[in-house]
Motif scaffolding. Structure first.
Motif, PDB file in Angstrom:
ATOM      1  N   LEU A 119      -5.030  -3.524  -4.865  1.00  0.00           N
ATOM      2  CA  LEU A 119      -4.659  -4.062  -3.933  1.00  0.00           C
ATOM      3  C   LEU A 119      -6.165  -4.656  -2.777  1.00  0.00           C
ATOM      4  O   LEU A 119      -5.907  -6.195  -3.082  1.00  0.00           O
ATOM      5  N   ALA A 123       1.019  -1.234  -0.105  1.00  0.00           N
ATOM      6  CA  ALA A 123      -0.146   0.491  -0.743  1.00  0.00           C
ATOM      7  C   ALA A 123       0.676   0.939   0.060  1.00  0.00           C
ATOM      8  O   ALA A 123       0.417   1.956  -0.864  1.00  0.00           O
ATOM      9  N   THR A 172      -4.942   2.825  -6.565  1.00  0.00           N
ATOM     10  CA  THR A 172      -3.987   1.584  -5.244  1.00  0.00           C
ATOM     11  C   THR A 172      -3.930   0.415  -4.677  1.00  0.00           C
ATOM     12  O   THR A 172      -3.992  -0.903  -4.842  1.00  0.00           O
ATOM     13  N   LEU A 173      -4.986   1.298  -4.371  1.00  0.00           N
ATOM     14  CA  LEU A 173      -5.607   0.644  -2.691  1.00  0.00           C
ATOM     15  C   LEU A 173      -6.524   0.334  -3.114  1.00  0.00           C
ATOM     16  O   LEU A 173      -6.594  -1.203  -2.405  1.00  0.00           O
ATOM     17  N   THR A 210      -2.259  -8.543  -9.268  1.00  0.00           N
ATOM     18  CA  THR A 210      -2.332  -6.401  -8.680  1.00  0.00           C
ATOM     19  C   THR A 210      -2.971  -5.700  -9.272  1.00  0.00           C
ATOM     20  O   THR A 210      -2.868  -5.061  -9.175  1.00  0.00           O
ATOM     21  N   SER A 249      -3.988   7.488  -5.777  1.00  0.00           N
ATOM     22  CA  SER A 249      -3.539   6.864  -4.406  1.00  0.00           C
ATOM     23  C   SER A 249      -4.880   5.884  -3.880  1.00  0.00           C
ATOM     24  O   SER A 249      -4.852   4.010  -3.569  1.00  0.00           O
TER      25      SER A 249
END
Length: 262
Positions: free
Chosen positions: A229, A10, A225-226, A239, A222
């Protein structure tokens, strides 16, 4: 989700998103998506160079990406259409890189990791490289923001203001090479351009100024990305591609929101 490797992943994704956000805005404004592709594809050649010379992967990728960016800048306008030149160089660099890696004997190479990223294998040392590179990119872009923005709006206006558009291009090339060098571990050489372009394109329809677009792109990157994941963790999917899928969904939602607002 709270395991150490997920926390490192993260942090790596957020650092990469913060670095890619302002640069991605300039890529969108200048219509440099193919330029980003060509530079990113040279990363595989940089990986082969680094492994052959036993140097850090970051250094090899940075050198190869910077060399590709400077080559494209130097050859543009010399008898070839820019998109043709970028197509030739991008695919040639990727092919030569893959062939070069196959000649490395006694070296175990995870090509899938370099092509599509391996964010779950990020180490503490990788985090230091990613956040150090992100800080350098943000400092470089912020100090040259006005000159870069003026050159993007109008090269003639930049010259009249005493700004050299070519220097601005070189600054963007350096920032792009740094971004690719730190992002290859997160999303891989084939998906770096998506992380640059999609959050910035999503922010474009929602922002009211260039500065707000850059900050919104950082937040969206951001979040992407989170979200990627979490999706990868829940569905056991790759991923890097999962991150790009989340970015694409957010882009579609932004277009829908913009159409509804109109």
């Amino acid at each position: 989700m709270l395991d150490d490797f997920m926390i490192r992943a993260a942090l790596a994704g957020i650092g990469t998103a913060l670095a890619a956000a302002p640069l991605g805005c300039f890529v969108v404004w200048r219509r440099m998506a193919y330029f980003g592709d060509a530079t990113a594809h040279a990363a595989i050649l940089g990986v082969a160079l680094a492994l052959a010379l036993e140097m850090p992967i970051f250094g090899g990728v940075l050198v190869a990406a910077l060399a590709m960016g400077l080559t494209v800048s130097a050859l543009s306008g010399h008898g070839f259409a820019t998109d043709t030149l970028l197509g030739v160089l991008a695919h040639s660099a990727l092919a030569f890189g893959l062939v070069a890696v196959s000649f490395l004997s006694g070296v175990r190479v995870d090509l899938m990791g370099y092509l599509f990223g391996d964010i779950l294998a990020v180490s503490v040392a990788d985090l230091a490289v990613i956040w150090g590179g992100a800080a350098a990119i943000l400092i470089l872009i912020s100090r040259r923001w006005s000159a870069l923005l003026t050159s993007t709006v109008s090269p003639d206006l930049a010259i009249a203001s005493g700004i050299d558009p070519r220097r601005a291009q070189y600054v963007l090339t350096l920032a792009l090479a740094l971004t690719i060098a730190i992002a290859i571990k997160v999303v891989g050489a084939l998906l770096i351009s998506a992380l640059l372009v999609i959050p910035a394109a999503t922010a474009r329809s929602l922002a009211r100024s260039p500065e707000s677009m850059a900050m919104l792109a950082a937040g969206l990157g951001s979040l992407t990305t989170l979200g990627g994941l979490a999706l990868s963790y829940q569905l056991d999917t790759p991923t890097g591609p999962s991150i790009v899928c989340v970015a694409a969904v957010l882009f579609v939602l932004s277009l829908t929101a913009a159409a509804a607002r109109r």
